[in-house]
Design a protein around this motif. Structure first.
Motif, PDB file in Angstrom:
ATOM      1  N   SER A 175       0.828  -1.204   0.000  1.00 25.59           N
ATOM      2  CA  SER A 175       0.000   0.000   0.000  1.00 25.59           C
ATOM      3  C   SER A 175       0.865   1.257   0.000  1.00 25.59           C
ATOM      4  O   SER A 175       1.634   1.490   0.936  1.00 25.59           O
ATOM      5  N   PRO A 176       0.749   2.102  -1.039  1.00 26.06           N
ATOM      6  CA  PRO A 176       1.522   3.349  -1.063  1.00 26.06           C
ATOM      7  C   PRO A 176       1.238   4.241   0.144  1.00 26.06           C
ATOM      8  O   PRO A 176       2.146   4.900   0.656  1.00 26.06           O
ATOM      9  N   ASP A 177      -0.020   4.263   0.612  1.00 29.23           N
ATOM     10  CA  ASP A 177      -0.344   5.083   1.789  1.00 29.23           C
ATOM     11  C   ASP A 177       0.410   4.605   3.022  1.00 29.23           C
ATOM     12  O   ASP A 177       0.941   5.409   3.796  1.00 29.23           O
ATOM     13  N   ARG A 178       0.482   3.287   3.223  1.00 25.81           N
ATOM     14  CA  ARG A 178       1.196   2.742   4.378  1.00 25.81           C
ATOM     15  C   ARG A 178       2.701   2.979   4.262  1.00 25.81           C
ATOM     16  O   ARG A 178       3.380   3.257   5.251  1.00 25.81           O
ATOM     17  N   GLN A 203       4.111   5.488   2.690  1.00 18.67           N
ATOM     18  CA  GLN A 203       4.340   6.911   2.947  1.00 18.67           C
ATOM     19  C   GLN A 203       4.235   7.214   4.435  1.00 18.67           C
ATOM     20  O   GLN A 203       5.059   7.952   4.980  1.00 18.67           O
ATOM     21  N   CYS A 204       3.267   6.643   5.123  1.00 20.14           N
ATOM     22  CA  CYS A 204       3.130   6.845   6.576  1.00 20.14           C
ATOM     23  C   CYS A 204       4.351   6.303   7.315  1.00 20.14           C
ATOM     24  O   CYS A 204       4.844   6.946   8.250  1.00 20.14           O
ATOM     25  N   ASP A 227       7.261   8.710   6.713  1.00 18.95           N
ATOM     26  CA  ASP A 227       7.076   9.940   7.497  1.00 18.95           C
ATOM     27  C   ASP A 227       7.328   9.695   8.979  1.00 18.95           C
ATOM     28  O   ASP A 227       7.913  10.541   9.662  1.00 18.95           O
ATOM     29  N   GLU A 256      10.354   3.840  -3.725  1.00 25.05           N
ATOM     30  CA  GLU A 256       9.257   4.653  -3.194  1.00 25.05           C
ATOM     31  C   GLU A 256       9.766   5.573  -2.085  1.00 25.05           C
ATOM     32  O   GLU A 256       9.438   6.759  -2.047  1.00 25.05           O
ATOM     33  N   TYR A 280       9.686   9.660  -1.794  1.00 21.78           N
ATOM     34  CA  TYR A 280       9.153  10.405  -0.650  1.00 21.78           C
ATOM     35  C   TYR A 280      10.211  11.352  -0.102  1.00 21.78           C
ATOM     36  O   TYR A 280       9.909  12.490   0.253  1.00 21.78           O
TER      37      TYR A 280
END
Length: 135
Positions: free
Chosen positions: A19-22, A24-25, A28, A50, A54
């Motif tokens: 998951s790209p959202d996971r 990225q989280c 971060d 990825e 970021y």
């Protein structure tokens, strides 16, 4: 790390899916730590790239500000050669799998319930995504 007496901070280990959202989280979270890591090692090159994207979007330069390494060595198949990566010896994996399959097929009766762990030699391919840290 254990053999060298290096302690592992479990808070620095993040289990990810695709998951790209996971991803990225997780990135971060790592860079916002009080003492952010100087390097990230990912379980595959896709996640490493990825993470580098970021980083770039946040003004973090690889490798000046953050070293990144992956696993799989996909750069050997494309014109770019930037990512430091643990090479995955696909040819050896295929040969080892074929050898075990042929052995299993030659045994009568077939032993479906057994498995065997095979450890193959791999190498770290050092490229430009990592730098040495000087004290």
């Amino acid at each position: 790390h254990i053999a060298r007496g290096i302690p592992v901070d479990e808070n620095l280990i993040v289990h990810l899916d695709w998951s790209p959202d996971r991803m990225q989280c997780a990135f971060d979270r790592m860079i916002s730590l009080k003492e952010p890591p100087t390097a990230l090692f990912t379980t595959n090159d896709y996640i490493a790239y990825e993470f580098m994207d970021y980083a770039a979007s946040r003004g973090i330069q690889v490798p000046r500000d953050l070293s990144v390494a992956g696993h799989g060595n996909i750069d050997k198949y494309v014109p770019r050669t930037f990512l430091t990566s643990v090479d995955q010896p696909f040819e050896l994996i295929g040969k080892a799998a074929a050898k075990r399959l042929l052995k299993r097929l030659s045994e009568m009766p077939y032993s479906l319930g057994t498995c065997q762990q095979v450890i193959l030699q791999s190498t770290l391919v050092v490229r430009d995504s990592c730098r040495k840290i000087h004290d």
